[in-house]
Design an enzyme around this catalytic site. Structure first.
Site, mmCIF file in Angstrom:
data_model
loop_
_atom_site.group_PDB
_atom_site.id
_atom_site.type_symbol
_atom_site.label_atom_id
_atom_site.label_comp_id
_atom_site.label_asym_id
_atom_site.label_seq_id
_atom_site.Cartn_x
_atom_site.Cartn_y
_atom_site.Cartn_z
ATOM 1 N N ASP A 192 0.977 -1.258 -0.095
ATOM 2 C CA ASP A 192 -0.082 0.063 0.175
ATOM 3 C C ASP A 192 0.780 1.438 -0.105
ATOM 4 O O ASP A 192 1.756 1.492 0.800
ATOM 5 C CB ASP A 192 -0.813 0.003 1.271
ATOM 6 C CG ASP A 192 -1.757 -1.250 1.567
ATOM 7 O OD1 ASP A 192 -1.330 -2.119 0.910
ATOM 8 O OD2 ASP A 192 -2.898 -1.242 1.948
ATOM 9 N N ASN A 206 -10.089 -2.135 0.844
ATOM 10 C CA ASN A 206 -11.376 -1.431 1.683
ATOM 11 C C ASN A 206 -11.304 0.173 1.529
ATOM 12 O O ASN A 206 -12.477 0.922 1.655
ATOM 13 C CB ASN A 206 -11.209 -1.901 3.121
ATOM 14 C CG ASN A 206 -9.929 -1.295 3.700
ATOM 15 O OD1 ASN A 206 -8.898 -1.657 3.251
ATOM 16 N ND2 ASN A 206 -10.190 -0.665 4.896
ATOM 17 N N HIS A 207 -10.318 0.954 1.224
ATOM 18 C CA HIS A 207 -10.386 2.379 1.078
ATOM 19 C C HIS A 207 -10.643 2.685 -0.351
ATOM 20 O O HIS A 207 -10.621 3.864 -0.799
ATOM 21 C CB HIS A 207 -9.085 2.834 1.390
ATOM 22 C CG HIS A 207 -8.981 2.769 3.178
ATOM 23 N ND1 HIS A 207 -9.638 3.548 3.830
ATOM 24 C CD2 HIS A 207 -8.018 2.241 3.739
ATOM 25 C CE1 HIS A 207 -9.377 3.454 5.142
ATOM 26 N NE2 HIS A 207 -8.344 2.592 4.965
ATOM 27 N N HIS A 238 -6.341 -8.716 0.171
ATOM 28 C CA HIS A 238 -6.469 -7.363 1.011
ATOM 29 C C HIS A 238 -7.057 -7.746 2.340
ATOM 30 O O HIS A 238 -8.396 -7.900 2.349
ATOM 31 C CB HIS A 238 -7.009 -6.407 0.388
ATOM 32 C CG HIS A 238 -6.666 -4.994 1.153
ATOM 33 N ND1 HIS A 238 -5.498 -4.406 0.671
ATOM 34 C CD2 HIS A 238 -7.705 -4.333 1.903
ATOM 35 C CE1 HIS A 238 -5.488 -3.191 1.418
ATOM 36 N NE2 HIS A 238 -6.784 -3.028 1.898
HETATM 37 FE FE FE2 Z 1 -4.083 0.225 3.221
HETATM 38 FE FE FE2 Z 2 -6.761 -1.606 3.754
#
Ligand code: FE2
Ligand code: FE2
Length: 259
Positions: free
Chosen positions: A8, A67-68, A150
């Protein structure tokens, strides 16, 4: 062929470090293809046109998320038209974007899948059932396959690694922003690491200013997270080597550079 999978990328400092180290490693380690998780590339939460373009110009070929992915509303304007930007495949049917892509490289096609875990994560469809569906859909369409899983827990990620051992070239975990020390080739030949780690501020808590997080834990009050914009960066990735004749996975090398 050597494929680098990068963790990330956190905000502007992460994007700077991504560009710098991807360019260096492409030369020094003969990296051919770069897959990166971009879910935190816009000020720590989500993606914007600018943050995505900076990942591509910095050397990304395929961008995965997590998730983001929906945090910046901009993403809805471009997610359907970006061929190599993917989001977890186990969002409900009809969600914008797509859960896998097929990336052509020389005479090969690399399939990249993205899934989200369900332990301590948003409630989505079963990633194990979904990955079976994806593999069926992709079969015959690609020579090499990777999954960015993820997920929060080490157990869910390891279970996925073992579930796919021998069926794909590599399973890498993302989301926890801390690289795990377990990069290995599983017995049936799948490269695996529980978490790649992140590309972002080293003197932080998962990319966020330490005082904000300490305040949250010591008071129990909500705080607005801010990306740490000072100090050194960490660059976390793995390089997976694929045999060009057989398409089999030959090795996995973890990369952890701290400035
Ligand atoms: Fe992240
Ligand atoms: Fe995440």
């Amino acid at each position: 062929m050597r494929v680098m999978l990068v963790g990330d990328v956190i905000g502007r400092p992460g994007r700077r470090a991504f560009r710098e180290y991807v360019q260096k490693l492409r030369k020094e380690k003969s990296v051919d293809v770069v897959i990166v998780n971009g879910e935190n590339s816009a000020s720590g939460k989500g993606l914007t046109r600018t943050s995505l373009d900076e990942l591509y110009s910095g050397g990304a070929d395929i961008v995965t998320t997590g998730n983001h992915v929906w945090d910046k509303k901009d993403v809805l304007e471009f997610i359907d038209s970006e061929p190599f930007l993917i989001r977890p495949a186990n969002y409900p049917e009809g969600a914008p974007g797509k859960g896998y892509c097929l990336y052509p490289f020389k005479a090969k096609t690399i399939g990249v899948m993205n899934l989200s875990g369900r332990s301590f994560m948003p409630a989505l469809d079963c990633p194990f059932q979904k990955v079976d569906e994806l593999l069926k859909e992709m079969s015959g369409q690609c020579d090499i396959i990777f999954l960015d899983f993820h997920a929060e827990t080490t157990s869910e990620k390891m279970a996925m690694g073992w579930y796919l051992d021998g069926k794909v070239n590599g399973v890498v975990g993302t989301h926890t922003h801390i690289q795990t020390a377990d990069a290995r080739i599983l017995p049936q030949g799948t490269a695996y690491i529980t978490d790649l780690g992140m590309v972002g501020p080293w003197n932080s808590v998962l990319g966020v200013k330490t005082d904000k997080i300490i305040y949250k834990f010591t008071t129990g009050l909500p705080v607005r997270f801010e990306v740490e914009d000072q100090g050194p960066q960490v660059f976390s990735a793995v390089i997976v080597e694929i045999d060009d004749k057989t398409n089999k996975t030959m090795g996995i090398e973890p990369i952890l550079i701290t400035e």
